[in-house]
Design a protein around this motif. Structure first.
Motif, short mmCIF file in Angstrom:
data_model
loop_
_atom_site.label_atom_id
_atom_site.label_comp_id
_atom_site.label_asym_id
_atom_site.label_seq_id
_atom_site.Cartn_x
_atom_site.Cartn_y
_atom_site.Cartn_z
N ASP A 70 10.48 42.13 40.32
CA ASP A 70 10.46 41.24 41.48
C ASP A 70 11.34 40.00 41.21
O ASP A 70 10.83 38.94 40.80
CB ASP A 70 9.01 40.83 41.77
N THR A 71 12.63 40.16 41.40
CA THR A 71 13.55 39.05 41.23
C THR A 71 14.72 39.27 42.17
O THR A 71 14.75 40.25 42.92
CB THR A 71 14.02 38.92 39.76
N TRP A 103 18.07 34.13 42.98
CA TRP A 103 17.19 33.34 42.11
C TRP A 103 17.82 33.21 40.72
O TRP A 103 17.88 32.12 40.15
CB TRP A 103 15.81 34.01 41.98
N ARG A 144 19.04 29.63 39.07
CA ARG A 144 18.28 29.04 37.95
C ARG A 144 19.00 29.12 36.62
O ARG A 144 18.70 28.36 35.71
CB ARG A 144 16.93 29.74 37.78
N CYS A 186 18.87 31.40 18.49
CA CYS A 186 20.12 31.09 19.19
C CYS A 186 20.99 30.06 18.47
O CYS A 186 22.16 29.88 18.82
CB CYS A 186 19.84 30.62 20.62
N SER A 226 10.62 36.72 33.50
CA SER A 226 11.00 35.41 32.98
C SER A 226 11.91 35.51 31.75
O SER A 226 12.55 34.53 31.36
CB SER A 226 9.76 34.58 32.66
N MET A 251 8.62 33.80 26.03
CA MET A 251 9.27 32.48 26.08
C MET A 251 8.60 31.59 27.11
O MET A 251 8.30 32.04 28.22
CB MET A 251 10.75 32.66 26.45
N ARG A 271 10.17 26.72 30.64
CA ARG A 271 10.21 25.32 31.06
C ARG A 271 10.26 24.37 29.85
O ARG A 271 11.05 23.43 29.80
CB ARG A 271 8.97 25.04 31.88
N HIS A 281 26.11 26.80 23.02
CA HIS A 281 25.36 28.06 23.12
C HIS A 281 25.11 28.34 24.60
O HIS A 281 24.63 27.47 25.33
CB HIS A 281 24.04 27.94 22.37
N PHE A 310 21.05 25.55 20.45
CA PHE A 310 19.61 25.32 20.37
C PHE A 310 18.92 26.68 20.48
O PHE A 310 19.39 27.54 21.22
CB PHE A 310 19.15 24.44 21.54
#
Ligand code: COA
Length: 330
Positions: A30-31, A35, A39, A113, A153, A218, A221, A255, A311
């Motif tokens: 469901d994406t 979106w 984002r 990363c 996510s 992850m 936010r 990165h 990061f």
């Protein structure tokens, strides 16, 4: 102190051919393309086929980097990866041998990363200490395999690929010389990006593991908040150490986590949008591979002053600078 710097002398990249678009993902979960682009700035990513492991991507990137450097051997092979082929042994010895470099030191770096910048720092340190003259540093990942199929996510963020550089001993005033490094870590945030199962705390066992524990989880936010703050502070630290102002920087090659993070970092540093390089739209977040993949695409010219900043999980972060050399990307 002797002036013995690590100089960039070769660069090669390798991504798997299969392109997975946002629309492809929207068919599975469901994406939506809208979106994901809004984002993250990501349009598509590369995904390795089932038979391809991290070492396979790394070897081809390494070959191309060695060719770009003139085809000679190295004294050390460092593989930065979040997705090693196996828990044991590390991936680098196999990669080194498949590159006809059997016998040289070979080890992995796990800084998620930030791994490529950590790997550069390790290679530069070995050169500065006089331990070696030439180092192959590879960032290689098969990240998508660690995405839970139903976790929108994470699945929309990460992709697969590899990039490699050859460092040689040289002088700090040469084109290609890496400047000072700033590296850091904060284990207080270790739960923010994590794969729980398969290590010593939660081994893969005959009894099995909790559902999805072997996939990456992850807290997007929180990661976002830490990433911006740490990359800005770390970038400022290396700029101060090398004696450059923000205006001296021709290109920020950060990165490629997502475009919003890079833009927030650029805004806070006061670095105009035209100087921020982005190719996250084509590859997604390829973790330790993203900086060499970005360097290869950034269209840099000899003499350009480049700021690298990363990061990642750990939490870890790292930054460095270099002045772009006259090399052909392999
Ligand atoms: N498609 C559609 N909707 C989604 C979605 C997706 N792929 N992922 C999450 N959502 C939904 C959430 O369920 C939530 O819905 P709700 O408001 O009904 O609860 C809403 O979108 C907002 O979710 P949130 O997680 O707060 O979104 P966000 O604005 O923080 O964006 C990230 C999510 C992951 C893009 C963002 O946090 C981010 O970029 N984080 C950094 C990640 C990163 O770069 N990690 C690697 C660092 S090395």
């Amino acid at each position: 102190m002797t002036d013995r710097a690590a100089v960039l002398t070769g660069l090669g990249v390798n991504v798997p051919p299969h392109v997975l678009t946002n629309d492809d993902l929207a068919e599975r979960m469901d994406t939506s393309d809208e979106w994901i682009r809004a984002r993250t700035g990501i349009r598509e990513r590369r995904v390795a086929d089932d038979d391809t492991a991290t070492a396979d991507l790394a070897v081809e990137a390494g070959l191309r980097a060695l060719k770009s450097a003139g085809g000679t051997g190295v004294d050390a092979v460092i593989v930065a990866t979040t997705t090693p082929d196996r828990i044991c042994p590390s991936t680098a010895p196999e990669v080194a041998s498949r590159l006809d470099q059997t016998g040289v030191m070979a080890f992995d770096i796990g800084a998620v990363c930030s791994g490529f910048v950590y790997g550069l720092a390790a290679g530069a340190g070995l050169i500065a200490a006089g331990t070696v003259d030439r180092v192959l540093v590879i960032g290689a990942e098969v990240m998508f395999r660690f995405m839970a199929p139903a976790d929108r996510s994470t699945a929309v963020i990460f992709g697969d690929g590899a990039g490699a550089v050859v460092l040689r001993a040289g002088r700090s005033d040469e084109l290609g010389a890496f400047g000072p490094f700033d590296l850091g870590a904060d284990g207080g945030g270790s739960d923010l990006i994590r794969v729980d199962a398969g290590g010593s705390r939660l081994p893969a066992s005959r009894d099995g593991i909790p559902a999805d524990a072997h996939f990456l989880h992850m807290d997007g936010r929180e990661v976002y908040r830490h990433a911006v703050a740490r990359m800005v502070a770390s970038s400022r630290t290396v700029l101060e150490r090398v004696g450059w102002t923000v205006d001296d920087v021709d290109r920020l090659v950060a990165h490629q986590a997502n475009s919003r993070i890079i833009d927030a970092v650029g805004d806070r540093l006061g670095l105009p949008a035209a100087k921020r390089f982005l190719n996250v739209d084509r590859y997604g977040n390829t973790s330790a591979a993203s900086i060499p993949l970005a360097l290869a695409d950034a269209g840099l010219s000899p003499g350009d002053r480049v700021l690298l900043s990363a990061f990642g999980g750990g939490l870890t972060w790292g930054s460095t600078v270099l002045t772009w050399p006259d090399i052909t990307v392999g």
